[in-house]
Motif scaffolding. Sequence first.
Motif: not given
Length: 188
Positions: A165-169, A176-186
């Motif tokens: 759910a958080v990953f989808r947000e 998409e690419e920035e979302g994956v990167e930001e999720f991974y960093k946090n």
Amino acid sequence: INTILQAVQARYLIGVLNPKQTEVIPVRNFRADIAVSREYKGNRGDKPDWYKKWAPVIEERLITKWGFKRVAPHLEADDVVLICRNMLENSFIVSNDKDLLNLEGRHYCPRTDEWVETSKEQAEYFFWTSMITGDAADNIKGLPGKGKVFAEKLLLPLKSGYMEAVFREYLYQFAEEEGVEEFYKNYK
């Protein structure tokens, strides 16, 4: 320390302190290497004068009288508390640090003289909430414009599957690419 030991009815303790900070050799926490969006704890100002004066005296006393140990330079005391808590049966955490409430187990807060029990489910919920809200004290950003109310609306109904759910947000909030990167960093 005597008062705390009496309050928690314990005979033994494992006390840890953060690495000694020096102006000659600054200590670099491993989080600084992964906190690339914002400097880890970069929003904190200088310590007050009273702290600079008394912290070395208090820390020396904790080390010499109570056997406290300093953690390795690349870690924080929180990291070692987590390791000890996971390795030692019938242990609990004594701290005023609210971040440690994110760890499963029993906690005692000497400031409030209160016990708190954090279940595995609560610890997971707290973690994923912080992925949304960020942590202003540590200068970790979450999802822009999303706070505790949003996190509750998203996570409370789920009971599990928080990561998805958080990953989808993150994907929704960013490209998409920035979302994956930001999720991974946090997440790291």
